[in-house]
Write a protein that holds these residues in place. Sequence first.
Motif, PDB file in Angstrom:
ATOM      1  N   ALA A 365      -0.200  -1.462  -8.961  1.00  0.00           N
ATOM      2  CA  ALA A 365      -0.913  -0.597  -8.022  1.00  0.00           C
ATOM      3  C   ALA A 365      -1.888   0.342  -8.716  1.00  0.00           C
ATOM      4  N   GLY A 366      -2.098   0.151 -10.005  1.00  0.00           N
ATOM      5  CA  GLY A 366      -3.104   0.940 -10.706  1.00  0.00           C
ATOM      6  C   GLY A 366      -2.760   2.413 -10.769  1.00  0.00           C
ATOM      7  N   ASP A 367      -3.767   3.251 -10.520  1.00  0.00           N
ATOM      8  CA  ASP A 367      -3.588   4.697 -10.662  1.00  0.00           C
ATOM      9  C   ASP A 367      -2.648   5.298  -9.624  1.00  0.00           C
ATOM     10  N   ARG A 368      -2.326   4.540  -8.583  1.00  0.00           N
ATOM     11  CA  ARG A 368      -1.400   5.064  -7.579  1.00  0.00           C
ATOM     12  C   ARG A 368       0.011   4.465  -7.748  1.00  0.00           C
ATOM     13  N   GLN A 369       0.297   3.870  -8.874  1.00  0.00           N
ATOM     14  CA  GLN A 369       1.572   3.221  -9.115  1.00  0.00           C
ATOM     15  C   GLN A 369       2.736   4.207  -9.037  1.00  0.00           C
ATOM     16  N   VAL A 370       3.769   3.814  -8.312  1.00  0.00           N
ATOM     17  CA  VAL A 370       5.019   4.572  -8.250  1.00  0.00           C
ATOM     18  C   VAL A 370       5.900   4.110  -9.408  1.00  0.00           C
ATOM     19  N   ALA A 371       6.252   5.021 -10.294  1.00  0.00           N
ATOM     20  CA  ALA A 371       7.014   4.669 -11.486  1.00  0.00           C
ATOM     21  C   ALA A 371       8.401   4.159 -11.109  1.00  0.00           C
ATOM     22  N   GLY A 372       8.795   3.043 -11.706  1.00  0.00           N
ATOM     23  CA  GLY A 372      10.143   2.520 -11.515  1.00  0.00           C
ATOM     24  C   GLY A 372      10.445   2.036 -10.116  1.00  0.00           C
ATOM     25  N   ALA A 373       9.445   1.641  -9.351  1.00  0.00           N
ATOM     26  CA  ALA A 373       9.669   1.227  -7.959  1.00  0.00           C
ATOM     27  C   ALA A 373      10.535  -0.028  -7.899  1.00  0.00           C
ATOM     28  N   ARG A 374      11.616   0.045  -7.135  1.00  0.00           N
ATOM     29  CA  ARG A 374      12.514  -1.098  -6.967  1.00  0.00           C
ATOM     30  C   ARG A 374      12.724  -1.480  -5.514  1.00  0.00           C
ATOM     31  N   VAL A 375      12.630  -0.508  -4.607  1.00  0.00           N
ATOM     32  CA  VAL A 375      12.842  -0.751  -3.177  1.00  0.00           C
ATOM     33  C   VAL A 375      11.735  -0.058  -2.394  1.00  0.00           C
ATOM     34  N   GLY A 376      11.013  -0.815  -1.579  1.00  0.00           N
ATOM     35  CA  GLY A 376       9.964  -0.251  -0.739  1.00  0.00           C
ATOM     36  C   GLY A 376      10.274  -0.444   0.730  1.00  0.00           C
ATOM     37  N   LEU A 377       9.995   0.564   1.535  1.00  0.00           N
ATOM     38  CA  LEU A 377      10.216   0.530   2.984  1.00  0.00           C
ATOM     39  C   LEU A 377       8.887   0.703   3.691  1.00  0.00           C
ATOM     40  N   ALA A 378       8.630  -0.126   4.718  1.00  0.00           N
ATOM     41  CA  ALA A 378       7.446   0.019   5.562  1.00  0.00           C
ATOM     42  C   ALA A 378       7.885   0.026   7.019  1.00  0.00           C
ATOM     43  N   VAL A 379       7.401   0.991   7.795  1.00  0.00           N
ATOM     44  CA  VAL A 379       7.812   1.108   9.197  1.00  0.00           C
ATOM     45  C   VAL A 379       6.614   1.401  10.079  1.00  0.00           C
ATOM     46  N   ASN A 380       6.640   0.870  11.295  1.00  0.00           N
ATOM     47  CA  ASN A 380       5.659   1.270  12.301  1.00  0.00           C
ATOM     48  C   ASN A 380       6.191   0.986  13.698  1.00  0.00           C
ATOM     49  N   GLN A 381       5.473   1.497  14.680  1.00  0.00           N
ATOM     50  CA  GLN A 381       5.892   1.372  16.074  1.00  0.00           C
ATOM     51  C   GLN A 381       4.702   0.959  16.916  1.00  0.00           C
ATOM     52  N   GLY A 382       4.896  -0.074  17.735  1.00  0.00           N
ATOM     53  CA  GLY A 382       3.859  -0.511  18.647  1.00  0.00           C
ATOM     54  C   GLY A 382       4.202  -0.168  20.083  1.00  0.00           C
ATOM     55  N   LEU A 383       3.246  -0.363  20.961  1.00  0.00           N
ATOM     56  CA  LEU A 383       3.438  -0.047  22.370  1.00  0.00           C
ATOM     57  C   LEU A 383       4.453  -0.985  23.018  1.00  0.00           C
ATOM     58  N   PHE A 384       4.964  -0.560  24.167  1.00  0.00           N
ATOM     59  CA  PHE A 384       5.842  -1.370  25.023  1.00  0.00           C
ATOM     60  C   PHE A 384       7.101  -1.830  24.288  1.00  0.00           C
ATOM     61  N   GLY A 385       7.683  -0.939  23.482  1.00  0.00           N
ATOM     62  CA  GLY A 385       8.965  -1.244  22.883  1.00  0.00           C
ATOM     63  C   GLY A 385       8.920  -2.090  21.638  1.00  0.00           C
ATOM     64  N   HIS A 386       7.759  -2.183  20.988  1.00  0.00           N
ATOM     65  CA  HIS A 386       7.677  -2.916  19.736  1.00  0.00           C
ATOM     66  C   HIS A 386       7.873  -1.951  18.569  1.00  0.00           C
ATOM     67  N   GLY A 387       8.708  -2.337  17.637  1.00  0.00           N
ATOM     68  CA  GLY A 387       8.864  -1.562  16.424  1.00  0.00           C
ATOM     69  C   GLY A 387       9.163  -2.493  15.275  1.00  0.00           C
ATOM     70  N   SER A 388       8.844  -2.068  14.070  1.00  0.00           N
ATOM     71  CA  SER A 388       9.131  -2.937  12.935  1.00  0.00           C
ATOM     72  C   SER A 388       9.430  -2.117  11.695  1.00  0.00           C
ATOM     73  N   ALA A 389      10.277  -2.695  10.866  1.00  0.00           N
ATOM     74  CA  ALA A 389      10.550  -2.148   9.536  1.00  0.00           C
ATOM     75  C   ALA A 389      10.720  -3.332   8.592  1.00  0.00           C
ATOM     76  N   VAL A 390      10.157  -3.193   7.416  1.00  0.00           N
ATOM     77  CA  VAL A 390      10.293  -4.211   6.380  1.00  0.00           C
ATOM     78  C   VAL A 390      10.804  -3.530   5.123  1.00  0.00           C
ATOM     79  N   ILE A 391      11.799  -4.141   4.484  1.00  0.00           N
ATOM     80  CA  ILE A 391      12.272  -3.670   3.186  1.00  0.00           C
ATOM     81  C   ILE A 391      12.008  -4.786   2.174  1.00  0.00           C
ATOM     82  N   ALA A 392      11.316  -4.437   1.107  1.00  0.00           N
ATOM     83  CA  ALA A 392      11.052  -5.361   0.016  1.00  0.00           C
ATOM     84  C   ALA A 392      11.684  -4.815  -1.255  1.00  0.00           C
ATOM     85  N   THR A 393      12.183  -5.714  -2.101  1.00  0.00           N
ATOM     86  CA  THR A 393      12.899  -5.303  -3.304  1.00  0.00           C
ATOM     87  C   THR A 393      12.417  -6.100  -4.511  1.00  0.00           C
ATOM     88  N   ARG A 394      12.723  -5.574  -5.680  1.00  0.00           N
ATOM     89  CA  ARG A 394      12.413  -6.273  -6.927  1.00  0.00           C
ATOM     90  C   ARG A 394      13.667  -6.344  -7.771  1.00  0.00           C
TER      91      ARG A 394
END
Length: 394
Positions: A365-394
Amino acid sequence: MSVVVLGAGMHPWGKWGRPFTEYGLAAARAALRDADVSWPEVGFLVGADTIRNGYPGFVAGATYARALGWSGARIASCYAACASGAQAMDIARTRILAGLCDVALVVGADSTPKGFFKPVGGDRPDDPDWLRFRLLGATNPAYFGLYARRRMALHGSTPGDFAAVKVKNARAGALNPLARYRKPVTAEEVLASPMVADPLRLMDICATSDGGAAVVLASEDYARRRGVTDPVRLAAVSTVTPVFPNAVLELPEFATDSCAAVPPPARPFRAAIAHAAYEEAGLGPEDVSFAEVYDLSTALELDWMEDVGLCPPGEADKLLRAGDTALGGRLPVNPSGGLASFGEAIPAQAIAQVCELTWQLRGRAGDRQVAGARVGLAVNQGLFGHGSAVIATR
């Protein structure tokens, strides 16, 4: 068997004024190059739909397959508002886990109008979100403002705290060559920008953008055969719906007959989205190295941090003030720059989040690299009851 992210690619976000297919095609080709996979090797393609862009947007899977060149690949298209990209990834992941293909391509892209989004798809009187626009006159910026006022009343957050979120995300976005806004800002600049929906100012609210994102997913066996020995793994994809009686999705503090008569669910909707992913991954919020959360407004980033369990209710401001959520902090939030730096390109944004998870977990990720990253979480919410979360690991 697990599913891995073999490749990630994006088209830079902005206001380019070109057809969405162009952005999706560029992102798809970038992801294929990153994966070192040729298009004819892809057995399944899923397109995240953009219903604003006519019939090609409704059948995005076929649109992208045609743009790449008809190859006989099987396709699917899906729409889930802001969670479209995550649902598209879940469809592809499921097909791989079922053993029906080894490698799949997921693409999302959007070409957006000027100004904030308005409801599309005709009259929807059974949609609480459509009713929010029509009956309350509560456009997106207006309900962002309501949430911000609620946070100020409950937790003592200030406009200065909201401005600090923008400052943090703009600093990260300035380091991201794919972001639309790549200029650091000061709190004074945020607080001097025009008022849109009190207490939120123009720079507190994300823009609408053109852009595209894509990922190549594969079985771990396929990745191993290709010589990839330590891939980024999709540990969980959650696409849960609300739990009765929380039927009013966007303004949950407005009482309804159902929530007066029935005890509320154990977790509000946004919390349930993330906790379903934690349970699937066998992880908890304490394991998260960094998070990409849905910062439609600066105040909502703080709410999301608490809802997904990164800190107790009312504590997000303290983490922000201490620098814990900034690049170099203990728990970076939106190291990509977030929607504050990108804006919304609806079918692409959940995929773009996973691109960032992938690059961070690879240490690229270059200059924005998170040191020692092992687990990442991404979340968002859409209209009409849609929601999502993704967990990625190394």
